[in-house]
Design a protein around this motif. Structure first.
Motif, PDB file in Angstrom:
ATOM      1  N   ASP A 132       0.902  -1.149  -0.040  1.00  0.00           N
ATOM      2  CA  ASP A 132       0.016  -0.085  -0.025  1.00  0.00           C
ATOM      3  C   ASP A 132       0.974   1.225  -0.130  1.00  0.00           C
ATOM      4  OD1 ASP A 132      -1.930   2.140   0.371  1.00  0.00           O
ATOM      5  OD2 ASP A 132      -2.622   1.491   2.154  1.00  0.00           O
ATOM      6  N   PRO A 133       0.864   2.015  -1.092  1.00  0.00           N
ATOM      7  CA  PRO A 133       1.776   3.090  -1.229  1.00  0.00           C
ATOM      8  C   PRO A 133       1.260   4.281  -0.059  1.00  0.00           C
ATOM      9  CG  PRO A 133       0.241   3.122  -3.031  1.00  0.00           C
ATOM     10  CD  PRO A 133       0.194   1.523  -2.340  1.00  0.00           C
ATOM     11  N   LYS A 134      -0.026   4.127   0.115  1.00  0.00           N
ATOM     12  CA  LYS A 134      -0.188   5.483   1.063  1.00  0.00           C
ATOM     13  C   LYS A 134      -0.095   5.096   2.285  1.00  0.00           C
ATOM     14  CE  LYS A 134      -4.287   7.000  -2.034  1.00  0.00           C
ATOM     15  NZ  LYS A 134      -5.764   7.167  -1.881  1.00  0.00           N
ATOM     16  N   ARG A 135      -0.126   3.890   2.639  1.00  0.00           N
ATOM     17  CA  ARG A 135       0.408   3.478   4.141  1.00  0.00           C
ATOM     18  C   ARG A 135       2.159   3.826   4.106  1.00  0.00           C
ATOM     19  NH1 ARG A 135       0.661  -2.587   6.326  1.00  0.00           N
ATOM     20  NH2 ARG A 135       1.421  -2.000   8.524  1.00  0.00           N
ATOM     21  N   LEU A 136       2.723   3.703   3.141  1.00  0.00           N
ATOM     22  CA  LEU A 136       4.063   3.845   3.216  1.00  0.00           C
ATOM     23  C   LEU A 136       4.448   5.278   3.180  1.00  0.00           C
ATOM     24  CD1 LEU A 136       7.051   2.369   3.135  1.00  0.00           C
ATOM     25  CD2 LEU A 136       6.887   2.570   0.672  1.00  0.00           C
ATOM     26  N   GLU A 137       3.675   6.143   2.349  1.00  0.00           N
ATOM     27  CA  GLU A 137       4.032   7.580   2.549  1.00  0.00           C
ATOM     28  C   GLU A 137       3.877   8.090   3.965  1.00  0.00           C
ATOM     29  OE1 GLU A 137       2.166  11.255  -0.397  1.00  0.00           O
ATOM     30  OE2 GLU A 137       0.759   9.571   0.505  1.00  0.00           O
ATOM     31  N   ARG A 138       2.701   7.801   4.548  1.00  0.00           N
ATOM     32  CA  ARG A 138       2.333   8.183   6.049  1.00  0.00           C
ATOM     33  C   ARG A 138       3.461   7.862   6.850  1.00  0.00           C
ATOM     34  NH1 ARG A 138       0.806  11.909   8.695  1.00  0.00           N
ATOM     35  NH2 ARG A 138      -1.023  12.048   7.514  1.00  0.00           N
ATOM     36  N   ASN A 139       3.993   6.494   6.623  1.00  0.00           N
ATOM     37  CA  ASN A 139       5.010   6.167   7.594  1.00  0.00           C
ATOM     38  C   ASN A 139       6.579   6.982   7.131  1.00  0.00           C
ATOM     39  OD1 ASN A 139       7.210   4.499   8.692  1.00  0.00           O
ATOM     40  ND2 ASN A 139       5.626   2.685   8.788  1.00  0.00           N
ATOM     41  N   PHE A 140       6.802   7.135   6.030  1.00  0.00           N
ATOM     42  CA  PHE A 140       7.801   8.216   5.661  1.00  0.00           C
ATOM     43  C   PHE A 140       7.670   9.658   6.318  1.00  0.00           C
ATOM     44  CE2 PHE A 140       9.455   5.075   2.679  1.00  0.00           C
ATOM     45  CZ  PHE A 140      10.743   5.556   2.338  1.00  0.00           C
ATOM     46  N   PHE A 141       6.327  10.196   6.092  1.00  0.00           N
ATOM     47  CA  PHE A 141       5.979  11.545   6.319  1.00  0.00           C
ATOM     48  C   PHE A 141       6.251  11.573   7.947  1.00  0.00           C
ATOM     49  CE2 PHE A 141       3.132  14.673   7.642  1.00  0.00           C
ATOM     50  CZ  PHE A 141       3.674  15.760   6.778  1.00  0.00           C
ATOM     51  N   ASP A 142       5.699  10.686   8.749  1.00  0.00           N
ATOM     52  CA  ASP A 142       5.720  10.507  10.188  1.00  0.00           C
ATOM     53  C   ASP A 142       7.086  10.481  10.891  1.00  0.00           C
ATOM     54  OD1 ASP A 142       2.909  11.024  10.232  1.00  0.00           O
ATOM     55  OD2 ASP A 142       2.470   8.878  10.737  1.00  0.00           O
ATOM     56  N   ARG A 143       7.984  10.067  10.034  1.00  0.00           N
ATOM     57  CA  ARG A 143       9.394  10.048  10.509  1.00  0.00           C
ATOM     58  C   ARG A 143      10.269  11.220   9.970  1.00  0.00           C
ATOM     59  NH1 ARG A 143      11.874   4.086  10.708  1.00  0.00           N
ATOM     60  NH2 ARG A 143       9.944   2.824  10.777  1.00  0.00           N
ATOM     61  N   GLY A 144       9.579  12.424   9.413  1.00  0.00           N
ATOM     62  CA  GLY A 144      10.026  13.561   9.172  1.00  0.00           C
ATOM     63  C   GLY A 144      10.640  13.689   7.757  1.00  0.00           C
ATOM     64  N   TYR A 145      10.199  12.752   6.953  1.00  0.00           N
ATOM     65  CA  TYR A 145      10.524  12.726   5.198  1.00  0.00           C
ATOM     66  C   TYR A 145       9.540  13.438   4.723  1.00  0.00           C
ATOM     67  CZ  TYR A 145      14.585   9.611   6.959  1.00  0.00           C
ATOM     68  OH  TYR A 145      15.505   9.245   7.524  1.00  0.00           O
ATOM     69  N   LEU A 146       9.731  13.945   3.596  1.00  0.00           N
ATOM     70  CA  LEU A 146       9.013  14.448   2.477  1.00  0.00           C
ATOM     71  C   LEU A 146       8.837  13.361   1.322  1.00  0.00           C
ATOM     72  CD1 LEU A 146       6.796  16.746   2.492  1.00  0.00           C
ATOM     73  CD2 LEU A 146       8.659  18.178   1.379  1.00  0.00           C
ATOM     74  N   PRO A 147       7.769  12.685   1.351  1.00  0.00           N
ATOM     75  CA  PRO A 147       7.583  11.706   0.273  1.00  0.00           C
ATOM     76  C   PRO A 147       6.272  12.120  -0.489  1.00  0.00           C
ATOM     77  CG  PRO A 147       6.435  10.920   1.934  1.00  0.00           C
ATOM     78  CD  PRO A 147       6.719  12.137   2.603  1.00  0.00           C
TER      79      PRO A 147
END
Length: 207
Positions: A132-147
């Motif tokens: 799921d790309p949206k789940r991964l996008e949220r995971n990156f974002f919550d870690r301080g990255y900008l995906p």
């Protein structure tokens, strides 16, 4: 003049929250004019400030704020620097005056400037089908990255779009790329995500 109070060095170009009296505004340290040796008081060149180091810095704020020189008004002439992600105070400073913006403000934005501002390198991450790309996008974002998600083959010239976003310093998550794609379908430095989302730590170690 800034006193740095964090283990992670002060990096010119990175966004911080600047609190002056009751006002908080985002801003960056444009550059460090010099670092002061606390033992000899000698001035030296510096690209960053480490823990307990002192330097004369030029700050650029995103909004206009009222201030005074510290020697005239200690309340309106002092400020603290706050990490925007952790909300921890990482520095403190005293205002010496206002600096006029010169021609350096017209300097082109470099890849390094973007990396410092965003806090990470750009990357092209290829996701396997079924993840799921949206789940991964949220995971990156919550870690301080900008995906940002780019869907393989579904958005016109998806590769050109992905390359433009990567050039802008973002982490491009390419979703739906088939397993039989060829080397020409992705850049040489692409990072391949495993089928388990827990593999994100391995991906981030390369960014």
């Amino acid at each position: 003049m800034v006193v740095w109070m964090a283990e992670q060095p002060l990096q010119p170009g990175r966004r911080y929250a600047i609190k002056l009296a009751s006002t908080t505004v985002d801003g960056t340290v444009r550059d460090i004019e010099h670092r002061v040796d606390v033992n000899t008081l000698e001035k030296g060149r510096a690209d960053q400030l480490g823990l307990n180091e002192i330097g004369l810095c030029h700050l650029v704020l995103e909004k206009t704020v009222a201030f005074d020189r510290y020697r005239d008004n200690r309340t309106m002439g002092a400020f603290i620097i706050i990490d925007r992600m952790t909300h921890v105070t990482v520095g403190a400073g005293m205002i010496r005056g206002k600096t006029e913006v010169g021609e350096d403000s017209l300097r082109p934005v470099s890849a390094h400037d973007r990396q410092v501002r965003l806090g990470h390198k750009p990357a092209w991450v290829v996701l396997p089908e079924g993840l799921d790309p949206k789940r991964l996008e949220r995971n990156f974002f919550d870690r301080g990255y900008l995906p940002v998600i780019v869907n393989y083959g579904l958005e016109g010239d998806w590769r050109a779009k992905a390359e433009a976003l990567c050039h802008a310093g973002l982490i491009v998550l390419v979703a739906g790329m088939p397993v039989d794609c060829t080397q020409d379908d992705y850049p040489e430095n692409a990072i391949f995500m495993g089928n388990d989302i827990s593999a994100i730590d391995n991906v981030l170690s390369n960014i």
